[in-house]
Design a protein around this motif. Sequence first.
Motif, PDB file in Angstrom:
ATOM      1  N   HIS A  31       0.560  -1.434   0.101  1.00  0.00           N
ATOM      2  CA  HIS A  31       0.136  -0.613  -0.108  1.00  0.00           C
ATOM      3  C   HIS A  31       1.052   1.438  -0.118  1.00  0.00           C
ATOM      4  N   PRO A  36      -6.109   3.953  -3.645  1.00  0.00           N
ATOM      5  CA  PRO A  36      -6.849   3.087  -3.164  1.00  0.00           C
ATOM      6  C   PRO A  36      -6.832   1.751  -2.386  1.00  0.00           C
ATOM      7  N   ILE A  37      -6.977   1.323  -0.942  1.00  0.00           N
ATOM      8  CA  ILE A  37      -6.714  -0.040  -0.275  1.00  0.00           C
ATOM      9  C   ILE A  37      -6.897  -0.968  -0.848  1.00  0.00           C
ATOM     10  N   SER A  38      -8.287  -0.795  -2.093  1.00  0.00           N
ATOM     11  CA  SER A  38      -8.378  -2.289  -2.902  1.00  0.00           C
ATOM     12  C   SER A  38      -7.304  -2.914  -3.553  1.00  0.00           C
ATOM     13  N   GLY A  39      -6.312  -2.115  -4.221  1.00  0.00           N
ATOM     14  CA  GLY A  39      -5.306  -3.002  -4.583  1.00  0.00           C
ATOM     15  C   GLY A  39      -4.003  -3.858  -3.644  1.00  0.00           C
ATOM     16  N   VAL A  41      -5.075  -5.148  -0.618  1.00  0.00           N
ATOM     17  CA  VAL A  41      -6.379  -5.840  -0.197  1.00  0.00           C
ATOM     18  C   VAL A  41      -6.573  -7.131  -1.238  1.00  0.00           C
ATOM     19  N   LEU A  42      -6.392  -6.556  -2.254  1.00  0.00           N
ATOM     20  CA  LEU A  42      -6.315  -8.022  -3.514  1.00  0.00           C
ATOM     21  C   LEU A  42      -4.274  -8.484  -3.669  1.00  0.00           C
TER      22      LEU A  42
END
Length: 65
Positions: A31, A36-39, A41-42
Amino acid sequence: MKLSFGVRVLVVIICILISVIVAMVAGFISHSPGSPISGAVLYGGGAFAGCLILCLAVLSALGVL
């Protein structure tokens, strides 16, 4: 090596907890501020899956599971 069912469950739970720690560290490292945090998390999810598969494969090859 013959282990009881309870010991096998504990070994799998330990593998899951190790994989969660690896996933959290990988997510924190990947991160970057402002993204964005979605990357992250993925990326952490991929690290979790890879680590869990590797742990279980090694334990199966050793005859623990």
